[in-house]
Enzyme design. Structure first.
Site, PDB file in Angstrom:
ATOM      1  N   PHE A   1      -8.785  -2.675   0.980  1.00  0.00           N
ATOM      2  CA  PHE A   1      -9.639  -2.434   2.143  1.00  0.00           C
ATOM      3  C   PHE A   1      -9.068  -1.237   2.898  1.00  0.00           C
ATOM      4  CE2 PHE A   1     -10.440  -6.835   1.159  1.00  0.00           C
ATOM      5  CZ  PHE A   1     -11.798  -7.006   1.415  1.00  0.00           C
ATOM      6  N   ALA A   2      -9.949  -0.432   3.485  1.00  0.00           N
ATOM      7  CA  ALA A   2      -9.479   0.730   4.234  1.00  0.00           C
ATOM      8  C   ALA A   2      -8.543   0.319   5.366  1.00  0.00           C
ATOM      9  CB  ALA A   2     -10.665   1.518   4.795  1.00  0.00           C
TER      10      ALA A   2
ATOM     11  N   GLU B   1       0.807  -1.216   0.000  1.00  0.00           N
ATOM     12  CA  GLU B   1       0.000   0.000   0.000  1.00  0.00           C
ATOM     13  C   GLU B   1       0.843   1.271   0.000  1.00  0.00           C
ATOM     14  OE1 GLU B   1      -2.445  -3.344   0.929  1.00  0.00           O
ATOM     15  OE2 GLU B   1      -0.594  -2.649   1.908  1.00  0.00           O
TER      16      GLU B   1
ATOM     17  N   PHE C   1      -6.203  -1.662   5.267  1.00  0.00           N
ATOM     18  CA  PHE C   1      -4.840  -1.837   4.770  1.00  0.00           C
ATOM     19  C   PHE C   1      -4.180  -0.525   4.364  1.00  0.00           C
ATOM     20  CE2 PHE C   1      -6.464  -6.194   3.148  1.00  0.00           C
ATOM     21  CZ  PHE C   1      -6.423  -6.694   4.437  1.00  0.00           C
TER      22      PHE C   1
ATOM     23  N   HIS D   1     -10.925  -6.337   7.981  1.00  0.00           N
ATOM     24  CA  HIS D   1     -11.750  -6.029   6.812  1.00  0.00           C
ATOM     25  C   HIS D   1     -13.032  -5.306   7.221  1.00  0.00           C
ATOM     26  CE1 HIS D   1      -9.188  -9.443   5.635  1.00  0.00           C
ATOM     27  NE2 HIS D   1      -9.235  -8.934   4.418  1.00  0.00           N
TER      28      HIS D   1
END
Length: 327
Positions: free
Chosen positions: A83-84, A60, A86, A129
């Site tokens: 996913f937010a 990321e 991460f 998640h």
């Protein structure tokens, strides 16, 4: 005007912006041939090719860093975090670089990057998640944080984010992807970032919220209407910077305010909203400001019963609204 799902509106916004501007490109994990884990980028690879729809390694910080560099060079990247949850490895890039480039270069450089990420629970995603991470970034001048609740808003705000000259975090509730449907105009339109929207007019109590919780508030408001309680529902849409004028107007209108977020309560977006109301509307209030939020525990549980306990839902919103109305 056609009816489409929340995720289809997001997909359409990206498609139209890529057709409109050759500088727009998408990068992220599995965004190419696979079309993303939620299919948000489905069809883009086939139409625009791998030069503009780029699969990346599972890194990321690299996704954000490459996007920031491309934005400084003149491109319009849409960087997807799968996913937010991460997004954390990219925090340094987003806060220390993207948010500050314009300021530290004395306006010589800008960073027109959009970082998209699905957030929120209710899908049995458990610890990694299901998180809501917006408050982590909501004290960083230079960033904008958009969290739309409807397909119409999602399309118009994503287009606005792509065209913005500064970095925008665009958080999408994953449970809304296929659950929420609505009318979306076929024409090219943008909605202003930083402006809240009144989703329902009312006179007795005010509910201020954003994202999926907007729909919970509207459902609860319909139930209360049968008992003669009129709820005014405001969708923040942009959670940073906040639309202070809309918040003050909505709070002053009824004098009773409920703030709803799926995030944990302390230090949340709604903590700042409460502070704004306290500073500007204290003598207009007829009841203490009430907050409804997730419990202050480290993460969303996996077990369905525990996840249900954590999550905000229409029943919880209705109960909080009734309690406030009766104060």
């Amino acid at each position: 005007m056609s009816v489409m799902s929340y995720i289809d509106a997001i997909n359409l916004a990206m498609k139209e912006e890529m057709e409109r501007d050759s500088r727009v490109f998408v990068l992220g994990e599995d965004v190419g041939r696979k079309g993303g884990v939620f299919k948000a980028t489905a069809g883009l690879y086939e139409q625009f090719g791998e030069e503009r729809v780029m699969d990346t390694p599972l890194a990321e910080s690299a996704i954000a860093g490459v996007g920031i560099g491309a934005a400084m060079y003149g491109m319009r990247p849409i960087a997807e975090m799968q996913f937010a949850d991460f997004i954390m490895p990219a925090v340094n890039q987003i806060i220390s670089e993207a948010a500050k480039i314009r300021y530290r270069s004395n306006n010589d450089w800008s960073c027109p990057i959009v970082v998209r990420a699905p957030y929120g629970g209710g899908v049995h995603g458990a610890l990694y998640h299901s998180q809501s991470v917006e408050a982590i970034f909501a004290n960083q001048p230079g960033l904008k944080i958009v969290m739309p609740s409807t397909p119409y808003d999602a399309k118009g705000l994503l287009k606005a984010a792509v065209r913005d000259e500064d970095p925008v975090l665009f958080f999408e509730h994953k449970r809304a992807y296929r659950l929420i449907k609505g009318e979306v105009p076929a024409d090219d339109y943008v909605l202003p970032i930083g402006k809240a929207d009144v989703k329902r007019e009312g006179d007795d109590i005010t509910v201020i919220t954003y994202g999926l919780c907007v729909h919970f508030a509207l459902q609860a408001a319909e139930r209360l209407e049968k008992d003669g309680i009129s709820a005014h529902v405001v969708d923040l849409r942009t959670v940073y910077p906040l639309d202070k004028e809309a918040i003050i107007e909505a709070a002053s209108k009824t004098g009773k305010v409920l703030l709803v977020t799926e995030d944990t309560k302390e230090g949340s977006i709604m903590s700042e909203v409460a502070a704004i109301i306290s500073e500007h509307c204290l003598f207009d209030l007829d009841a203490p400001i009430k907050r409804l939020a997730g419990p202050d525990i480290p993460a969303m549980p996996y077990a369905p019963t525990m996840e249900k306990y954590f999550m905000v839902n229409p029943d919880k919103v209705e109960a909080a609204m009734r309690e406030l109305a009766e104060f």
